[in-house]
Design an enzyme around this catalytic site. Structure first.
Site, mmCIF file in Angstrom:
data_model
loop_
_atom_site.group_PDB
_atom_site.id
_atom_site.type_symbol
_atom_site.label_atom_id
_atom_site.label_comp_id
_atom_site.label_asym_id
_atom_site.label_seq_id
_atom_site.Cartn_x
_atom_site.Cartn_y
_atom_site.Cartn_z
ATOM 1 N N LYS A 140 -43.670 -59.902 -28.773
ATOM 2 C CA LYS A 140 -43.067 -61.348 -27.413
ATOM 3 C C LYS A 140 -44.027 -60.856 -26.622
ATOM 4 C CE LYS A 140 -39.583 -58.085 -25.022
ATOM 5 N NZ LYS A 140 -38.007 -59.055 -24.557
ATOM 6 N N TYR A 186 -57.488 -53.683 4.248
ATOM 7 C CA TYR A 186 -56.262 -54.456 4.414
ATOM 8 C C TYR A 186 -55.766 -53.877 4.990
ATOM 9 C CZ TYR A 186 -59.422 -58.084 2.310
ATOM 10 O OH TYR A 186 -60.258 -58.589 2.408
#
EC number: 5.1.1.1
Length: 367
Positions: free
Chosen positions: A35, A256
């Site tokens: 899956k 950042y």
């Protein structure tokens, strides 16, 4: 030249991990769960390596069609069953086995016109509280299915909520056994964690096990056990290159938000990989990484297209040096995806499935 990042899928590792599943449950059959695009690996890439499985289990009808197009003629199981009545036509045409977990799916079968009876897996909710009939309603659901000419064989299945943890499976097993004690049909209970931790118990391994994450080189009960403990091999490597370096002074910050501050002079490397490639954005400073096969750490916040790494103790590292974000370095050193995911506060499944479409993927047939 293209951006220096790629993912490798290691075929021999997939085959090895499937063999480990078989060894854990020698007299049971094994579903290879593919899956979610084979946990991000790609069904077409893993098919040959996993075709020794007894069947493939998945969710999506398009993926089932893909397996048939690849030449698979054995069992395919839809783990969530059909989503609307017309899906049953494709189940008939492709000879798909499918899960039945609610009354609506039985209603659709009762109205379905077919000359080919369906093989179904009737699912019990034994405590997971996702899909499945509650134990008190399970026998009535079985009786309805058994009376339908559209249904051939009925197998019985459930899914453990705590096979990977301390609560274990005893309570769920008792619920399942009490509700199914005199019902005929094959049983399927085990996911990867139950296969590895409880597969020695014949009642638990039953007739079919559903091997998922273990096939892809992730320990289902990490950090209690790692892949070395279970003798599993990484099947996906995410590999990039250094595209720059910086020399920092004490007090300099990185990235950042200035989340990392150098405590002393140090050298860092800039890697051509970021969260837009599927690397976990929340991976903190200290998350392990390999540079030229040597373990070091992330420093600073993960950016969209770049991460920064500590090059202390790596005087040879320079622009172009190999960086292994997870998986197997060219040197043979291994960084399990579980360690990276755990540092980022998640599980190995997530970064596997999150591998971005922009990352080139190469099948390593020899590794």
């Amino acid at each position: 030249m293209p951006r220096p990042i790629e993912a490798l899928i290691h075929a021999e590792a997939l085959t090895h991990n499937l063999a480990r599943a078989r060894a854990a449950v020698p007299d049971a059959r094994v579903w290879a769960v593919v899956k979610a695009h084979a946990y991000g690996h790609g069904i077409a890439r893993v098919f040959e390596a996993l075709r020794a499985a007894d069947g493939f289990a998945l969710l999506d009808l398009a993926e089932a069609q893909q397996l048939r197009d690849l030449g698979w003629r054995g069992p395919i199981l839809l783990l969530e069953g059909v989503f609307e009545p017309r899906d049953l036509e494709l189940c008939s045409r492709l000879n798909l086995w499918h899960t039945v977990h609610c009354e609506a799916q039985i209603d659709w079968l009762a109205m379905h016109k077919t000359h080919q009876p369906h093989r179904v897996f009737l699912k019990m909710n034994s405590g997971m509280n996702r899909l499945g009939f509650r134990p008190a309603a399970f026998r009535a659901a079985w009786t309805r299915l058994h009376a339908l000419p559209q249904v051939d064989e009925i197998s019985l299945m459930s899914h453990f909520s705590d096979a990977d943890g301390g609560r274990g499976i005893a309570a769920a097993m008792q619920v399942f056994d009490d509700a199914t004690r005199d019902l005929p049909g094959e049983r399927s209970l085990c996911n990867s964690a139950a296969t590895l931790r409880h597969g020695a118990d014949a009642a638990v391994r039953a007739d079919w096990v559903r091997a998922g994450i273990m096939l892809y080189g992730s320990a289902p009960d990490f950090p209690s056990h790692d892949i070395a403990h279970w003798d599993l091999q990484p099947t996906m490597t995410l590999r990039a290159r250094l595209i720059g370096t910086q020399d920092l002074q004490a007090g300099d910050t990185v990235g950042y938000g200035s989340r990392f501050t150098a405590e002393a002079p140090m050298r860092i490397g800039v890697v051509a990989c970021g969260y837009a490639d599927g690397y976990p954005r929340h991976a903190p400073s200290g998350t392990p990484v390999l540079v030229d096969g040597v373990r070091t750490r992330l420093v600073g916040r993960v950016s969209m297209d770049m991460v920064t790494v500590d090059l202390g103790g790596l005087p040879q590292a320079a622009r172009g040096s190999e960086v292994t974000l997870w998986g197997r370095a060219s040197s043979g050193a291994v960084l399990p995806i579980d360690e990276v995911a755990h540092a980022a506060g998640t599980v190995g499944y997530e970064p596997m499935c999150a591998l971005a479409a922009r990352v080139p993927v190469r099948l390593d047939a020899a590794g």
